[in-house]
Design a protein around this motif. Sequence first.
Motif, mmCIF file in Angstrom:
data_model
loop_
_atom_site.group_PDB
_atom_site.id
_atom_site.type_symbol
_atom_site.label_atom_id
_atom_site.label_comp_id
_atom_site.label_asym_id
_atom_site.label_seq_id
_atom_site.Cartn_x
_atom_site.Cartn_y
_atom_site.Cartn_z
ATOM 1 N N GLY A 134 31.160 43.166 58.355
ATOM 2 C CA GLY A 134 31.236 43.939 57.127
ATOM 3 C C GLY A 134 32.528 43.743 56.376
ATOM 4 N N LEU A 135 32.890 44.777 55.629
ATOM 5 C CA LEU A 135 34.043 44.688 54.748
ATOM 6 C C LEU A 135 35.347 44.994 55.454
ATOM 7 N N SER A 136 35.298 45.574 56.642
ATOM 8 C CA SER A 136 36.538 45.961 57.315
ATOM 9 C C SER A 136 36.359 45.945 58.825
ATOM 10 N N ILE A 137 37.499 46.012 59.530
ATOM 11 C CA ILE A 137 37.535 46.125 60.995
ATOM 12 C C ILE A 137 38.059 47.514 61.305
ATOM 13 N N PRO A 199 51.784 42.118 51.611
ATOM 14 C CA PRO A 199 51.542 43.419 52.251
ATOM 15 C C PRO A 199 50.139 43.957 52.040
ATOM 16 N N ASP A 200 49.480 43.566 50.949
ATOM 17 C CA ASP A 200 48.108 44.007 50.743
ATOM 18 C C ASP A 200 47.143 43.328 51.704
ATOM 19 N N ASP A 201 47.523 42.185 52.222
ATOM 20 C CA ASP A 201 46.679 41.472 53.180
ATOM 21 C C ASP A 201 46.985 41.872 54.614
ATOM 22 N N VAL A 407 37.690 33.886 34.720
ATOM 23 C CA VAL A 407 37.029 33.664 36.015
ATOM 24 C C VAL A 407 37.915 34.159 37.159
ATOM 25 N N LEU A 408 39.197 33.838 37.102
ATOM 26 C CA LEU A 408 40.115 34.270 38.157
ATOM 27 C C LEU A 408 40.265 35.793 38.166
ATOM 28 N N THR A 409 40.257 36.410 36.992
ATOM 29 C CA THR A 409 40.332 37.867 36.912
ATOM 30 C C THR A 409 39.091 38.509 37.513
ATOM 31 N N CYS A 410 37.945 37.894 37.285
ATOM 32 C CA CYS A 410 36.699 38.400 37.866
ATOM 33 C C CYS A 410 36.762 38.359 39.388
ATOM 34 N N ASP A 415 37.350 41.475 44.403
ATOM 35 C CA ASP A 415 38.122 41.653 45.632
ATOM 36 C C ASP A 415 38.722 43.051 45.712
ATOM 37 N N ASN A 416 38.968 43.656 44.552
ATOM 38 C CA ASN A 416 39.508 45.021 44.501
ATOM 39 C C ASN A 416 38.410 46.070 44.395
ATOM 40 N N ASN A 417 37.170 45.666 44.753
ATOM 41 C CA ASN A 417 36.023 46.579 44.850
ATOM 42 C C ASN A 417 35.478 47.065 43.517
ATOM 43 N N VAL A 418 35.730 46.322 42.437
ATOM 44 C CA VAL A 418 35.006 46.580 41.186
ATOM 45 C C VAL A 418 33.561 46.144 41.392
ATOM 46 N N LYS A 419 32.619 46.900 40.837
ATOM 47 C CA LYS A 419 31.213 46.529 40.967
ATOM 48 C C LYS A 419 31.012 45.098 40.469
ATOM 49 N N PRO A 420 30.397 44.229 41.272
ATOM 50 C CA PRO A 420 30.243 42.827 40.868
ATOM 51 C C PRO A 420 29.564 42.654 39.517
#
Length: 434
Positions: A134-137, A199-201, A407-410, A415-420
Amino acid sequence: MGTALVGAALGQDVFTELVGQDEAAETLRRAVAAAAALLADGGPAPAGGGGSPADGEIVADTGTAADDGPPAATGAMTHAWIFTGPPGSGRSVAARAFAAALQCHHGFGCGQCPGCHTTRAGTHADVRFVVPDGLSIGVGEMRALVLRAASTPSAGRWQVLVIEDADRLTEAAGNALLKAIEEPPPRTVFLLCTPSTHPDDISVTIRSRCRLVSLRQPPAEAVARVLTQRDGVPEKTATWAAAAAQGHVGRARRLAQDSDARKRRDAVLAVPRQLTGVGACFDAASALIAAAEAEAEAAVADIDAAERAALQTALGAGGTGRGAAGAARGSAGQLKELERRQKSRATRAQRDALDRALVDLAGFYRDVLVSALRAPVAPVHTDVAALAEAAAQKWSAEATLRRLEAVLTCREAIDNNVKPRIAVEAMMLTLWRG
């Protein structure tokens, strides 16, 4: 001379799998030699906490060479490592190769012995791979893994915990891992893979206690050579796939061997021609998201079905004996938890599929910009070079750059959980307007 030793004499080991990563491979070879020397001397002293050698780091200071391996350099081996690099650079490949070499019966990663073979197959009793569905551990999973990794190695070498997506650790899971890294058992090695050391990673505290192995994007020539020599791909196809995959070995292999993957890429590269108005932008966004969902569904369908069947069998599905009805009622919670995990895995698969499409799209606009500026670099998508040239004559360099940035902003927004759907629709409108 055995097969393993013949391979050593020819310079072949598990690290030859790393494409275009000679410096990183040499670092890992020195560490493996140091680890083998430590075991030959009776094993590392019990480790304490902290991040320096005196505070518990596994360090070799022998100045000797392990059998059939490179010299063991001072401080070459430590108990915690971070493998970082761009997508496709081989982070997980490097970590798995290192784990195999640590378990190698010959002490250098021959690739032929039972230790190497079982580690690479994922069946070694002392090596655990964490590959989140999934999205996390979560913290529960991490605590169980850390506890298991603290046990004595059954084969007498090392306990190895490989976390292939350490950037997906929740905060609580990261704290559980941090405590284990601060106070490591004497024969436990932690291998973490992450896109970067931001640090975000991965937290600064974990990073400060690990040794960093930085991988780079492999050159297209090296990727093409691997496809030709190892996979038997024709040279022309390999060259095209390596360029189109932008250094991602796995992606290049799929493009070279999977016709469905090539069709999906063709559909993505057709998007710029389809953006003729607002309605067309929304249609293109819907098509792109639908394609990603279909690809993800196909990827996880068999796994989901097998997991559900196995759980139902374990819970006595279809039973008619005494207590069968009560067991069925009690299984509802476990089935719901399975559905939750599968939904999370499907979401991750959809985002990964969509990201691959966005990378292809970014490559096209990069080619247009290169053509507009007459830059002396090779195009990514050689098969649509004429289309990129035509677009370069129509758009200004500034407008092309705005499209590339969209495209890079998308990608970043998703990645920041904006609705695709929201992110992709906004991108399509910018691509149309320029």
